[in-house]
Design a protein around this motif. Structure first.
Motif, PDB file in Angstrom:
ATOM      1  N   GLY A   8      43.040  36.968  36.515  1.00 40.79           N
ATOM      2  CA  GLY A   8      42.663  35.779  36.771  1.00 40.79           C
ATOM      3  C   GLY A   8      42.698  33.976  36.811  1.00 40.79           C
ATOM      4  N   HIS A  30      57.793  36.521  41.230  1.00 40.13           N
ATOM      5  CA  HIS A  30      56.608  36.117  41.600  1.00 40.13           C
ATOM      6  C   HIS A  30      55.948  34.999  41.283  1.00 40.13           C
ATOM      7  CE1 HIS A  30      52.513  37.185  40.960  1.00 40.13           C
ATOM      8  NE2 HIS A  30      52.602  36.098  39.568  1.00 40.13           N
ATOM      9  N   GLY A  84      44.584  28.940  50.646  1.00 38.19           N
ATOM     10  CA  GLY A  84      44.777  29.309  49.579  1.00 38.19           C
ATOM     11  C   GLY A  84      43.796  28.650  48.625  1.00 38.19           C
ATOM     12  N   THR A 112      56.330  39.549  45.093  1.00 37.86           N
ATOM     13  CA  THR A 112      54.555  40.294  44.496  1.00 37.86           C
ATOM     14  C   THR A 112      54.571  39.336  46.176  1.00 37.86           C
ATOM     15  OG1 THR A 112      54.451  38.452  43.270  1.00 37.86           O
ATOM     16  CG2 THR A 112      54.785  40.433  42.341  1.00 37.86           C
ATOM     17  N   VAL A 172      47.184  28.995  63.030  1.00 35.68           N
ATOM     18  CA  VAL A 172      48.143  27.458  63.138  1.00 35.68           C
ATOM     19  C   VAL A 172      48.711  26.882  62.285  1.00 35.68           C
ATOM     20  CG1 VAL A 172      47.573  24.709  63.343  1.00 35.68           C
ATOM     21  CG2 VAL A 172      46.096  26.752  63.489  1.00 35.68           C
ATOM     22  N   THR A 188      49.149  20.377  46.869  1.00 33.05           N
ATOM     23  CA  THR A 188      48.737  20.889  45.773  1.00 33.05           C
ATOM     24  C   THR A 188      49.075  22.652  45.548  1.00 33.05           C
ATOM     25  OG1 THR A 188      46.688  21.602  47.158  1.00 33.05           O
ATOM     26  CG2 THR A 188      46.259  19.254  46.061  1.00 33.05           C
ATOM     27  N   SER A 209      45.568  27.682  58.215  1.00 31.19           N
ATOM     28  CA  SER A 209      46.870  28.621  57.743  1.00 31.19           C
ATOM     29  C   SER A 209      47.187  29.134  59.213  1.00 31.19           C
ATOM     30  CB  SER A 209      45.588  29.688  56.213  1.00 31.19           C
ATOM     31  OG  SER A 209      44.690  30.611  58.119  1.00 31.19           O
ATOM     32  N   ALA A 244      48.341  32.171  59.206  1.00 34.44           N
ATOM     33  CA  ALA A 244      47.853  33.751  59.004  1.00 34.44           C
ATOM     34  C   ALA A 244      46.588  34.042  59.208  1.00 34.44           C
ATOM     35  CB  ALA A 244      48.604  35.191  58.822  1.00 34.44           C
ATOM     36  N   GLU A 265      51.382  25.505  44.136  1.00 37.29           N
ATOM     37  CA  GLU A 265      52.083  26.232  44.148  1.00 37.29           C
ATOM     38  C   GLU A 265      53.445  25.645  45.147  1.00 37.29           C
ATOM     39  OE1 GLU A 265      52.220  31.028  43.492  1.00 37.29           O
ATOM     40  OE2 GLU A 265      54.709  30.526  43.571  1.00 37.29           O
ATOM     41  N   GLY A 295      47.597  25.544  54.391  1.00 30.77           N
ATOM     42  CA  GLY A 295      47.332  25.928  53.683  1.00 30.77           C
ATOM     43  C   GLY A 295      45.668  26.484  52.961  1.00 30.77           C
ATOM     44  N   CYS A 327      46.022  24.666  40.588  1.00 31.21           N
ATOM     45  CA  CYS A 327      45.853  24.906  41.648  1.00 31.21           C
ATOM     46  C   CYS A 327      44.336  23.905  41.978  1.00 31.21           C
ATOM     47  CB  CYS A 327      44.628  26.239  43.160  1.00 31.21           C
ATOM     48  SG  CYS A 327      46.233  27.478  43.214  1.00 31.21           S
ATOM     49  N   LEU A 347      52.399  25.431  60.748  1.00 28.33           N
ATOM     50  CA  LEU A 347      52.600  24.280  60.255  1.00 28.33           C
ATOM     51  C   LEU A 347      54.145  23.845  60.691  1.00 28.33           C
ATOM     52  CD1 LEU A 347      53.575  21.048  59.372  1.00 28.33           C
ATOM     53  CD2 LEU A 347      53.863  22.295  56.926  1.00 28.33           C
TER      54      LEU A 347
END
Ligand code: FAD
Length: 510
Positions: free
Chosen positions: A61, A350, A26, A212, A166, A372, A46, A48, A374, A24, A394, A168
């Motif tokens: 924010g 969401h 993010g 979302t 790549v 770690t 990731s 994509a 979400e 990940g 995060c 998973l």
């Protein structure tokens, strides 16, 4: 449930070796990587391109106590209230006390936070917060600016390999310890061996028809961890954002109208133009998300409308273009000038408050397997997440994860256990099954639930899971479908078990 989705000869696969694999890219994955000891060889994967994450889309924010008028105790209190009493208090204390330090770290990394005229951090307010404490970048482009900055730094670190596209498929374990991952890239499957595996694969929005979340949010990391024997918790707690723009794209992804719009004075109106939040909660339009979502859903039924409106016409075009450039332009593309016209909105999936259960160092019940962001359940959100606490989580728990790995290096195990199973060649219609699950989840595991519907949904999803459990997965889409089914099953099972009405889990029969 089968242990692996890969079902070939693992011994023939190419192997690569790392000290840490983070799945990940993010904000959770990147921030964890940047806090690792520079001596540790780390791969950040990731599925994509790096832009395709919820982190990139984050608008409002990051919540943190950064002004003299605010106190960690207030942030703690607001988080616990939003979480409907089910937050893990120790985790919330860590979040609110350590969060400002991580904002400092982001500033030191040159994340371009918006500043006030006096040169301090510009802070705004969102639903459920009793103080202004949301820092942001580029008006409403906090996620994009933060990911860009973190990824640029990561790309200069010689110990970090950022690997896009790549995918998973499985987490390898050896004697109940993490041993690495099986992934697929353009050249086919390979094994990445590592004693430390961090899952930072984000949310599960694509389990629902409208969300979302980006198209890749199929819960792959959570599903792979479940297959490896990790524990989940709080899976029934799904946050439905009250205000997504009423025009989903083909994947079911809806554009978010950030809560910060209401923070700047936006008010909700039904299709008859009436304001309806008065009397629903003392904070009216800025009440916690679950309350606003249910109020909107009720109003849509009452007025037979498919949406309600956010009215921010009290602000000038000049102000809105500067403060919400992304939202202003997206609405304009659909013919709406938000300084003059109301924005049609409806509630959609969401955020997942639950996830893989982790402790204060992001450790799961499997040694060497960390989660770690979400995908994790640190317990900070309880039954309902306070706005803008997720990016903070995060970072705080990503850094803690890295610090734990830095201190406790595990020996790599190359003797992972892997077993093939007998699979069937199948012609299941993936697109149809995906749609079916998404429909079940909206109807039975959505905003308002009841025991009968949840049990029916669980049985239907269970049937699909049984079919998928024995097939050969020939494509990435078929693995994603299996993961969606696993996550849907976990949500419904937890929702059946919690026979009470709390936070985002609204049982009409309780
Ligand atoms: C539109 C929107 C607005 C939001 N606004 C805010 C906000 O203002 N403030 C806030 O605090 N929170 C906000 N949130 C929530 C917050 O953005 C997310 O909770 C957070 O970004 C999740 O970060 P993450 O790093 O855990 O996952 P993500 O940012 O979603 O990253 C997931 C990563 O995992 C990778 N991945 C997934 N599956 C695989 C696989 N099988 N193989 C390899 N890689 C994989 C993806 O490619 C991606 O790189 C928002 C969310 C959305 C969707």
């Amino acid at each position: 449930m089968r242990r692996y989705v890969f079902n070939g000869n693992i011994e023939t696969l190419k192997r690569e070796y790392y000290d840490v694999i983070i799945v990940g890219s993010g904000i959770a994955g990147l921030y964890t990587a940047l806090n690792l000891d520079k001596k540790l060889r780390c791969a950040v994967l990731s599925k994509a391109e790096i832009e395709k994450s919820s982190s990139w889309l984050a608008q409002g924010g990051i919540a943190a106590v950064v002004s003299k008028e605010d106190k960690a105790q207030c942030h703690f209190h607001d988080t616990i209230v939003a979480g409907a009493g089910l937050c893990d208090e120790e985790s919330v204390k860590v979040l609110v006390n350590e969060g400002p330090g991580d904002i400092q770290q982001l500033m030191a990394m040159n994340v371009p936070f918006d500043l006030s005229e006096e040169g301090d951090l510009h802070i705004t307010r969102e639903g459920g917060h009793t103080r202004n404490r949301i820092v942001h970048c580029g008006g409403d482009a906090t996620g994009r600016e933060t990911v860009k900055t973190l990824a640029a730094i990561a790309s200069t670190r010689s110990n970090i390999s950022l690997l896009e596209n790549v995918f998973l498929s499985d987490i390898l374990t050896s004697q109940d310890k993490a041993a690495g991952v099986i992934v697929a890239d353009k050249d086919g499957y390979k094994v990445m061996v590592s004693p430390n595996v961090v899952i930072s694969t984000g949310g599960i929005g694509q389990v629902y028809a409208h969300t979302t979340n980006p198209i890749g949010a199929t819960g792959d990391g959570i599903a792979a961890a479940l297959r490896a024997g990790a524990n989940v918790r709080n899976m029934e707690f799904i946050q439905f954002h009250p205000t997504a723009f009423y025009k989903p794209d083909e994947s079911g992804q809806s554009f978010l109208i950030s809560e910060a719009v209401r923070g700047e004075g936006g008010i909700l109106r039904n299709i008859q133009g009436e304001c309806f939040m008065k009397g629903k909660h003392p904070m009216k339009d800025l009440a916690p998300r679950d309350i606003v979502t249910r109020a909107i859903a009720e109003e849509m039924i009452k007025t037979n409308g498919k949406y309600v409106f956010v009215d921010i016409t009290s602000k000038s075009e000049e102000f809105l273009v500067k403060r919400f450039p992304t939202i202003f332009n997206e609405c304009k593309k659909h013919g709406i000038n938000i300084s003059k016209q109301w924005i049609p909105v409806y509630p959609v999936q969401h955020y997942l408050m639950g996830g893989i259960a982790v402790n204060l160092h992001s450790m799961t019940n499997i040694k060497g397997l960390y989660v770690t962001g979400e995908s994790s359940c640190t317990g900070v959100h309880g039954a309902n997440r306070l706005a803008s606490n997720s990016l903070l989580e995060c970072m705080v728990f990503g850094r803690r994860c890295a610090q734990h790995i830095n201190k406790n290096k595990h020996e790599a195990s190359y003797d992972y256990k892997f077993q093939n199973i007998t699979v069937e060649n199948s012609n299941l219609d993936i697109t149809h099954l995906k749609k079916t699950i998404k429909h079940i989840m909206v109807q039975k595991g959505g905003i308002a639930r009841n025991g009968t519907g949840l049990r029916e949904g669980l049985e239907q999803v269970g049937g699909i899971l049984n079919d998928l459990n024995i097939i050969e997965f020939k494509t990435r889409e078929s693995i994603e479908l299996f993961n969606i089914a696993i996550i849907a099953g976990a949500i419904l099972e937890a929702a059946v078990a919690r026979n009470s009405n709390v936070g985002a889990h609204f049982r009409m029969d309780a």
